[in-house]
Write a protein that holds these residues in place. Structure first.
Motif, PDB file in Angstrom:
ATOM      1  N   MET A  92       0.818  -1.190   0.000  1.00  9.84           N
ATOM      2  CA  MET A  92       0.000   0.000   0.000  1.00  9.84           C
ATOM      3  C   MET A  92       0.862   1.255   0.000  1.00  9.84           C
ATOM      4  N   LEU A  93       2.121   1.116   0.294  1.00 11.83           N
ATOM      5  CA  LEU A  93       3.015   2.267   0.292  1.00 11.83           C
ATOM      6  C   LEU A  93       3.723   2.447  -1.051  1.00 11.83           C
ATOM      7  N   GLY A  94       3.491   1.541  -1.969  1.00  9.51           N
ATOM      8  CA  GLY A  94       4.100   1.666  -3.278  1.00  9.51           C
ATOM      9  C   GLY A  94       5.377   0.881  -3.451  1.00  9.51           C
ATOM     10  N   PHE A  95       5.744   0.059  -2.469  1.00  5.84           N
ATOM     11  CA  PHE A  95       6.946  -0.758  -2.593  1.00  5.84           C
ATOM     12  C   PHE A  95       6.628  -2.025  -3.359  1.00  5.84           C
ATOM     13  N   ASN A  96       7.549  -2.428  -4.194  1.00  7.07           N
ATOM     14  CA  ASN A  96       7.389  -3.666  -4.936  1.00  7.07           C
ATOM     15  C   ASN A  96       7.887  -4.810  -4.040  1.00  7.07           C
ATOM     16  N   ILE A  97       6.966  -5.491  -3.391  1.00  6.82           N
ATOM     17  CA  ILE A  97       7.311  -6.530  -2.421  1.00  6.82           C
ATOM     18  C   ILE A  97       8.009  -7.696  -3.094  1.00  6.82           C
ATOM     19  N   PHE A  98       7.535  -8.079  -4.276  1.00  5.16           N
ATOM     20  CA  PHE A  98       8.170  -9.201  -4.979  1.00  5.16           C
ATOM     21  C   PHE A  98       9.635  -8.899  -5.283  1.00  5.16           C
ATOM     22  N   ALA A  99       9.905  -7.683  -5.749  1.00  2.00           N
ATOM     23  CA  ALA A  99      11.288  -7.317  -6.075  1.00  2.00           C
ATOM     24  C   ALA A  99      12.161  -7.295  -4.824  1.00  2.00           C
ATOM     25  N   ALA A 100      11.625  -6.812  -3.723  1.00  2.00           N
ATOM     26  CA  ALA A 100      12.401  -6.773  -2.478  1.00  2.00           C
ATOM     27  C   ALA A 100      12.693  -8.185  -1.981  1.00  2.00           C
ATOM     28  N   LYS A 101      11.704  -9.073  -2.025  1.00  2.00           N
ATOM     29  CA  LYS A 101      11.917 -10.462  -1.599  1.00  2.00           C
ATOM     30  C   LYS A 101      12.920 -11.161  -2.520  1.00  2.00           C
ATOM     31  N   LEU A 102      12.802 -10.922  -3.811  1.00  2.00           N
ATOM     32  CA  LEU A 102      13.740 -11.521  -4.762  1.00  2.00           C
ATOM     33  C   LEU A 102      15.154 -11.011  -4.522  1.00  2.00           C
ATOM     34  N   GLU A 103      15.291  -9.730  -4.238  1.00  2.00           N
ATOM     35  CA  GLU A 103      16.603  -9.150  -3.964  1.00  2.00           C
ATOM     36  C   GLU A 103      17.228  -9.769  -2.716  1.00  2.00           C
ATOM     37  N   MET A 104      16.448  -9.937  -1.666  1.00  2.00           N
ATOM     38  CA  MET A 104      16.971 -10.538  -0.439  1.00  2.00           C
ATOM     39  C   MET A 104      17.303 -12.014  -0.631  1.00  2.00           C
ATOM     40  N   PHE A 105      16.512 -12.708  -1.438  1.00  2.00           N
ATOM     41  CA  PHE A 105      16.784 -14.116  -1.735  1.00  2.00           C
ATOM     42  C   PHE A 105      18.107 -14.261  -2.483  1.00  2.00           C
ATOM     43  N   VAL A 106      18.311 -13.396  -3.469  1.00  2.00           N
ATOM     44  CA  VAL A 106      19.556 -13.436  -4.248  1.00  2.00           C
ATOM     45  C   VAL A 106      20.742 -13.063  -3.364  1.00  2.00           C
ATOM     46  N   LEU A 107      20.588 -12.055  -2.512  1.00  2.00           N
ATOM     47  CA  LEU A 107      21.657 -11.655  -1.603  1.00  2.00           C
ATOM     48  C   LEU A 107      21.999 -12.776  -0.629  1.00  2.00           C
ATOM     49  N   SER A 108      20.982 -13.474  -0.137  1.00  2.00           N
ATOM     50  CA  SER A 108      21.202 -14.604   0.757  1.00  2.00           C
ATOM     51  C   SER A 108      21.981 -15.712   0.057  1.00  2.00           C
ATOM     52  N   GLY A 109      21.588 -16.020  -1.150  1.00  2.00           N
ATOM     53  CA  GLY A 109      22.303 -17.037  -1.918  1.00  2.00           C
ATOM     54  C   GLY A 109      23.733 -16.625  -2.230  1.00  2.00           C
ATOM     55  N   LEU A 110      23.928 -15.343  -2.524  1.00  2.00           N
ATOM     56  CA  LEU A 110      25.271 -14.843  -2.805  1.00  2.00           C
ATOM     57  C   LEU A 110      26.172 -14.967  -1.584  1.00  2.00           C
ATOM     58  N   LEU A 111      25.675 -14.581  -0.427  1.00  2.00           N
ATOM     59  CA  LEU A 111      26.475 -14.673   0.792  1.00  2.00           C
ATOM     60  C   LEU A 111      26.760 -16.130   1.176  1.00  2.00           C
ATOM     61  N   SER A 112      25.761 -16.985   1.018  1.00  2.00           N
ATOM     62  CA  SER A 112      25.964 -18.405   1.323  1.00  2.00           C
ATOM     63  C   SER A 112      26.983 -19.032   0.374  1.00  2.00           C
ATOM     64  N   GLY A 113      26.867 -18.713  -0.892  1.00  2.00           N
ATOM     65  CA  GLY A 113      27.828 -19.232  -1.862  1.00  2.00           C
ATOM     66  C   GLY A 113      29.236 -18.714  -1.617  1.00  2.00           C
ATOM     67  N   ALA A 114      29.339 -17.438  -1.249  1.00  2.00           N
ATOM     68  CA  ALA A 114      30.659 -16.871  -0.950  1.00  2.00           C
ATOM     69  C   ALA A 114      31.257 -17.522   0.290  1.00  2.00           C
ATOM     70  N   ALA A 115      30.440 -17.787   1.293  1.00  2.00           N
ATOM     71  CA  ALA A 115      30.940 -18.450   2.501  1.00  2.00           C
ATOM     72  C   ALA A 115      31.401 -19.866   2.184  1.00  2.00           C
ATOM     73  N   GLY A 116      30.649 -20.597   1.373  1.00  2.00           N
ATOM     74  CA  GLY A 116      31.060 -21.940   0.973  1.00  2.00           C
ATOM     75  C   GLY A 116      32.325 -21.932   0.137  1.00  2.00           C
ATOM     76  N   GLY A 117      32.419 -20.966  -0.771  1.00  2.00           N
ATOM     77  CA  GLY A 117      33.632 -20.847  -1.578  1.00  2.00           C
ATOM     78  C   GLY A 117      34.847 -20.496  -0.738  1.00  2.00           C
ATOM     79  N   ALA A 118      34.663 -19.602   0.240  1.00  2.00           N
ATOM     80  CA  ALA A 118      35.771 -19.239   1.126  1.00  2.00           C
ATOM     81  C   ALA A 118      36.214 -20.436   1.964  1.00  2.00           C
ATOM     82  N   TYR A 119      35.263 -21.233   2.410  1.00  2.00           N
ATOM     83  CA  TYR A 119      35.602 -22.432   3.175  1.00  2.00           C
ATOM     84  C   TYR A 119      36.404 -23.405   2.306  1.00  2.00           C
ATOM     85  N   ALA A 120      35.953 -23.582   1.060  1.00  2.00           N
ATOM     86  CA  ALA A 120      36.649 -24.501   0.160  1.00  2.00           C
ATOM     87  C   ALA A 120      38.053 -24.012  -0.144  1.00  2.00           C
ATOM     88  N   LEU A 121      38.223 -22.705  -0.307  1.00  2.00           N
ATOM     89  CA  LEU A 121      39.562 -22.171  -0.563  1.00  2.00           C
ATOM     90  C   LEU A 121      40.456 -22.302   0.665  1.00  2.00           C
TER      91      LEU A 121
END
Length: 116
Positions: free
Chosen positions: A1-30
């Motif tokens: 109701m405030l004009g925020f695109n909820i889907f885009a915000a959720k998608l952005e946080m999902f992608v950020l979560s995956g990016l951080l998890s992948g970076a943590a796994g990659g750092a562990y492997a290195l």
């Protein structure tokens, strides 16, 4: 109701979560040069949920308290016995029975409503 695109915000946080998890796994492997299939086991996949349950899901500091308590408990119990997961399971069952909203959630509800 405030004009925020909820889907885009959720998608952005999902992608950020995956990016951080992948970076943590990659750092562990290195760091260690090896990532085995044991990291996909039930024990590691359920830990984040257990940390949150221990501290309290509806609180700001609950997951942090849960991580500190759970890691300390695992560290100390694994020095004493090889069946430390059994002891942790019993502790978590007792926690769910007597502190259904986690430690900080129940403390906030019963004694300190100002607690975050």
């Amino acid at each position: 109701m405030l004009g925020f695109n909820i889907f885009a915000a959720k998608l952005e946080m999902f992608v950020l979560s995956g990016l951080l998890s992948g970076a943590a796994g990659g750092a562990y492997a290195l760091l260690f040069g090896y990532v085995g299939s044991t990291f996909a086991s039930f024990q590691y996949s359920i830990e984040a949920l257990l940390f949150t349950l221990l501290g309290g899901a509806g609180t700001l500091l609950g997951p942090l308290v849960g991580v500190v308590l759970m890691v300390t408990m695992i560290d100390k119990l694994s020095e004493l016995t090889s069946a430390y997961l059994l002891v942790i399971g019993v502790v978590l069952i007792a926690l769910v029975l007597w502190f259904p909203k986690g430690l900080l959630g129940t403390i906030r509800e019963r004694w300190a409503p100002w607690l975050m």
